[in-house]
Write an enzyme that holds these catalytic residues in place. Structure first.
Site, mmCIF file in Angstrom:
data_model
loop_
_atom_site.group_PDB
_atom_site.id
_atom_site.type_symbol
_atom_site.label_atom_id
_atom_site.label_comp_id
_atom_site.label_asym_id
_atom_site.label_seq_id
_atom_site.Cartn_x
_atom_site.Cartn_y
_atom_site.Cartn_z
ATOM 1 N N ALA A 133 0.033 5.294 3.204
ATOM 2 C CA ALA A 133 0.185 6.296 4.252
ATOM 3 C C ALA A 133 0.081 7.721 3.727
ATOM 4 C CB ALA A 133 1.537 6.108 4.948
ATOM 5 N N ASN A 138 7.553 4.554 -0.688
ATOM 6 C CA ASN A 138 6.541 4.096 -1.637
ATOM 7 C C ASN A 138 5.452 5.147 -1.804
ATOM 8 O OD1 ASN A 138 7.451 1.428 -2.414
ATOM 9 N ND2 ASN A 138 7.068 0.827 -0.313
ATOM 10 N N HIS A 174 3.695 13.690 5.979
ATOM 11 C CA HIS A 174 3.814 13.871 4.531
ATOM 12 C C HIS A 174 2.963 15.067 4.124
ATOM 13 C CE1 HIS A 174 5.709 9.971 4.375
ATOM 14 N NE2 HIS A 174 4.628 9.376 4.826
#
Length: 268
Positions: A122, A190, A220
């Site tokens: 992601a 992760n 993010h």
């Protein structure tokens, strides 16, 4: 490589998404050979378009596959990965945070000529980070913002008595290293570990985690300062059926598998 047999360790949201795509022939030259689950009998009636793969346990996966996609709980990470590396095979690892607790697996891969492949998942920009790491990276900062429901139940919050269920404004819940976050937020970060492995390591990378009640997507942002370039990147992920995981994660696994025998590979 032709006729690559793919196994999947774990059959949650990501495992099922990857399995359905392989079953539909999304990646030519690859076939879904086996899926490892806790109780194979529970999934015997699962409907497939093509030839049904064999449901098995983690212990029975390695002989059936050339490459395994690991998308299992972190608690069984080593059980899913070690047999494949011991046999000199490839493993696509989504629980990259678990690698920090099992550095010996990297040495095993080196000794047995196996390979651990960490997909982008992601996050974005790992190609630029790995290129920058060939020179000198001065600093890497990652800022993650998530909807409250995506962070509920994280061990770090429970251990430190942090209640975010009733917050009304964005709240900083963690600032530290990806190594610390891998323990405190095992289902969420992760991506931060992947960023650290691509760049300057899990100790020198700085990570902030924000809970934001107004968000519907995981965000993010990565900021990098190096001797070759300074750059920043941001991605807003649409959650999958599992609110802790972005929909693009399963697609990144397919992209990695496509590169195993594709005639054209784009990106570092």
């Amino acid at each position: 490589m032709n006729g690559i047999r793919v196994g999947i360790a774990g059959f949650g949201a990501i495992g099922q998404s990857v399995a359905r795509s392989l079953d539909a022939g999304a990646v030519p030259g690859l076939s879904l050979a086996a899926v490892a689950v806790r109780d194979p009998r529970r999934h015997a009636a699962f409907e497939w378009k093509g030839q049904a793969p064999l449901f098995t346990t983690l212990d029975g996966l390695e002989p059936l596959c050339d490459v395994v996609v690991e998308c299992a709980p972190a608690a069984v990470f080593e059980q899913a990965v070690r047999p494949m590396l011991q046999a000199g095979k490839k493993v696509v690892v989504l629980s990259s945070g678990a690698l920090l607790s099992h550095p010996d697996l990297i040495e095993l891969a080196r000794a047995k000529h196996g390979q651990i492949l960490v997909p982008s998942g992601a996050i974005l920009g790992l190609d630029a980070l790995t290129a920058a790491a060939e020179g000198q990276i001065h600093a890497v900062t990652m800022i993650t913002r998530k909807p409250v429901r995506g962070l509920l139940g994280a061990p770090y919050l429970e251990t430190h008595g942090i209640d975010i269920s009733g917050i009304t404004e964005p709240t900083l819940v963690f600032r530290g290293s990806p190594r610390e976050a891998a323990v405190g937020f095992p289902a969420n970060l992760n991506v931060a570990v992947s960023v650290s492995l691509a760049g300057i390591g899990p100790e020198r990378t700085t990570l902030e985690i924000w809970a934001d009640p107004k968000l519907e997507r995981n965000i993010h942002r990565v900021e990098v300062d190096s001797d070759s370039a300074s750059f920043s990147m941001e991605i807003q992920n649409i959650p999958s059926e599992n609110p802790k995981t972005g929909r693009i994660t399963a697609q990144s696994v397919l992209a990695v598998l496509r590169k195993l025998n594709g005639p054209l590979r784009v990106g570092t």
